[in-house]
Write a protein that holds these residues in place. Structure first.
Motif, mmCIF file in Angstrom:
data_model
loop_
_atom_site.group_PDB
_atom_site.id
_atom_site.type_symbol
_atom_site.label_atom_id
_atom_site.label_comp_id
_atom_site.label_asym_id
_atom_site.label_seq_id
_atom_site.Cartn_x
_atom_site.Cartn_y
_atom_site.Cartn_z
ATOM 1 N N VAL A 121 9.026 -2.106 11.106
ATOM 2 C CA VAL A 121 10.308 -2.590 11.270
ATOM 3 C C VAL A 121 10.597 -2.788 12.564
ATOM 4 N N ASP A 122 11.334 -3.965 13.103
ATOM 5 C CA ASP A 122 11.382 -4.380 14.458
ATOM 6 C C ASP A 122 10.299 -3.858 15.617
ATOM 7 N N ASN A 123 9.266 -4.030 15.205
ATOM 8 C CA ASN A 123 8.328 -3.661 16.328
ATOM 9 C C ASN A 123 7.876 -1.935 16.216
ATOM 10 N N ILE A 124 8.589 -1.346 15.395
ATOM 11 C CA ILE A 124 8.362 0.037 15.127
ATOM 12 C C ILE A 124 7.183 0.098 14.053
ATOM 13 N N LYS A 125 5.936 0.602 14.279
ATOM 14 C CA LYS A 125 4.904 0.510 13.237
ATOM 15 C C LYS A 125 4.436 2.080 12.801
ATOM 16 N N GLU A 126 4.238 2.148 11.693
ATOM 17 C CA GLU A 126 3.815 3.385 11.134
ATOM 18 C C GLU A 126 2.465 3.052 10.300
ATOM 19 N N VAL A 127 1.398 3.946 10.383
ATOM 20 C CA VAL A 127 0.403 3.748 9.562
ATOM 21 C C VAL A 127 0.083 4.792 8.449
ATOM 22 N N VAL A 128 -0.227 4.557 7.299
ATOM 23 C CA VAL A 128 -0.141 5.599 6.348
ATOM 24 C C VAL A 128 -1.618 5.396 5.615
ATOM 25 N N VAL A 129 -2.474 6.489 5.774
ATOM 26 C CA VAL A 129 -3.738 6.247 5.068
ATOM 27 C C VAL A 129 -3.829 7.255 3.904
ATOM 28 N N GLY A 130 -4.523 6.532 2.843
ATOM 29 C CA GLY A 130 -4.912 7.115 1.535
ATOM 30 C C GLY A 130 -5.963 6.752 0.781
ATOM 31 N N GLU A 131 -6.180 7.108 -0.570
ATOM 32 C CA GLU A 131 -7.462 6.824 -1.100
ATOM 33 C C GLU A 131 -7.038 5.834 -2.403
ATOM 34 N N GLY A 132 -7.945 5.364 -2.949
ATOM 35 C CA GLY A 132 -7.798 4.797 -4.326
ATOM 36 C C GLY A 132 -8.396 5.513 -5.207
ATOM 37 N N HIS A 133 -8.490 5.153 -6.398
ATOM 38 C CA HIS A 133 -9.074 5.980 -7.622
ATOM 39 C C HIS A 133 -9.261 4.745 -8.748
#
Length: 136
Positions: free
Chosen positions: A68-80
């Protein structure tokens, strides 16, 4: 493989849920939707190509980039292997291992409360967000 979704913030975005975060195609957000960070998403899981769904189910690592407006968050998880991936409106990232039609990934490293507060502030202002799902 990358799948990108656009959504909008809303004045009721609080981003305080401890274990989930969500975007939805719904065009409203009540004050009780603590995990919802984006509404009016332009795509749902029904729009995922079947090949992408298979990659999600088999993924040891799924990355979601929220910007959002050049603010970046990275979330990491897994599939199943049991991911259903067919909800018509909601896409949910979970810290837990719970699976339902709304679940995109499990065992995520962040819920809504873990997101950058400046990003949440921008979403409260109604800014557009990019929700990029990346599976290698």
């Amino acid at each position: 493989m990358i799948f990108t979704i656009k959504a909008k913030g809303h004045k009721n975005v609080s981003g305080t849920h401890k274990t989930t975060l969500e975007i939805t195609k719904d065009n409203y957000l009540t004050k009780t939707g603590h995990c919802i960070i984006g509404i009016m998403a332009n795509k749902s899981m029904l729009d995922f190509p079947e090949e992408f769904k298979e990659k999600l189910r088999n993924a040891k690592k799924i990355v979601v980039e929220i910007e959002v407006d050049n603010i970046k968050e990275v979330v990491v998880g897994e599939g199943h292997k049991d991911l259903i991936l067919n909800h018509p409106t909601d896409i949910v990232v979970r810290k837990s291992s719970y699976i339902c039609p709304r679940t995109l990934m499990i065992k995520a490293n962040k819920g809504a409360k873990d997101l950058n507060r400046e990003l949440i502030k921008k979403l409260k202002e109604g800014k557009e967000l990019t929700f990029k799902i990346i599976v290698e």
